[in-house]
Design an enzyme around this catalytic site. Structure first.
Site, short mmCIF file in Angstrom:
data_model
loop_
_atom_site.label_atom_id
_atom_site.label_comp_id
_atom_site.label_asym_id
_atom_site.label_seq_id
_atom_site.Cartn_x
_atom_site.Cartn_y
_atom_site.Cartn_z
N ASN A 1 0.85 -1.19 0.00
CA ASN A 1 0.00 0.00 0.00
C ASN A 1 0.89 1.24 0.00
OD1 ASN A 1 0.60 -0.88 2.67
ND2 ASN A 1 -1.15 0.16 3.53
N GLU B 1 -2.70 -4.79 -3.22
CA GLU B 1 -3.15 -5.69 -4.30
C GLU B 1 -3.15 -4.96 -5.64
OE1 GLU B 1 -4.53 -5.01 -1.40
OE2 GLU B 1 -5.74 -6.66 -0.64
N1 THU Z 1 -5.18 -1.73 2.35
C1 THU Z 1 -4.56 -2.52 1.43
O1 THU Z 1 -3.46 -2.20 0.97
N2 THU Z 1 -5.17 -3.65 1.03
C2 THU Z 1 -6.35 -4.09 1.52
O2 THU Z 1 -6.89 -5.07 1.03
C3 THU Z 1 -6.99 -3.39 2.63
C4 THU Z 1 -6.49 -2.01 2.86
C5 THU Z 1 -4.50 -0.54 2.82
C6 THU Z 1 -5.06 0.76 2.33
C7 THU Z 1 -4.59 1.71 3.40
O3 THU Z 1 -3.26 2.13 3.10
C8 THU Z 1 -4.54 0.86 4.66
O4 THU Z 1 -4.57 -0.48 4.23
C9 THU Z 1 -5.68 1.12 5.62
O5 THU Z 1 -6.89 1.03 4.97
#
Ligand code: THU
Length: 132
Positions: free
Chosen positions: A42, A55
């Site tokens: 992320n 993802e």
């Molecule tokens: N996040 C992801 O990277 N993947 C997910 O499937 C759920 C959420 C990240 C987005 C954000 O940076 C953090 O988790 C909190 O929502």
């Protein structure tokens, strides 16, 4: 490559997450049919809506490197959550754009259990190009 190895790569890539706002690092490892693994993390932004999930980072990186629909074999998603960390709904829709409904999606939790689902389990009745 088995699911434990793929999940190990997703867990390792967590270290590269850019999550200064949520402090919730997520790592993804996307296995291609040619055996390549593309990682994603992320990447947050001070303008929160500009954040990209792990993802989607992995899928977009694979597309940027020339991979196409049908080239994707499995994805593992790692975070340090008590329960299995599921992909958000936007990521499910992006996965549905490029991956087959029966593609395995591996989730994990802080105990390092692995839950194997398919994309269709996560997004039944997906809106796809076939619906247009
Ligand atoms: N996040 C992801 O990277 N993947 C997910 O499937 C759920 C959420 C990240 C987005 C954000 O940076 C953090 O988790 C909190 O929502």
């Amino acid at each position: 490559m088995n699911k434990e190895q793929l999940m190990g790569m997703a867990r390792k890539t967590l270290e590269n997450a850019y999550a200064p706002y949520s402090k919730f690092p997520v790592g993804a490892a996307l296995l291609l049919k040619d055996g390549t693994v593309v990682n994603g993390v992320n990447v947050e932004n001070v303008s929160f809506g500009a954040t990209n999930c792990a993802e989607r980072t992995a899928i977009f990186t694979a597309i940027a490197n020339g991979y196409k629909k049908g080239d994707f074999q499995a994805i593992a998603v790692a975070g340090d959550t008590e329960d299995f960390l599921p992909p958000c709904s936007i990521c499910r829709q992006v996965l549905a754009e490029f991956c087959m409904p029966d593609m395995p999606v591996y989730l994990t939790n802080e105990k390092k259990d692995i839950l194997e689902l398919t994309l269709k389990d996560l997004l039944p009745y997906a809106f796809t190009e076939l619906d247009m």
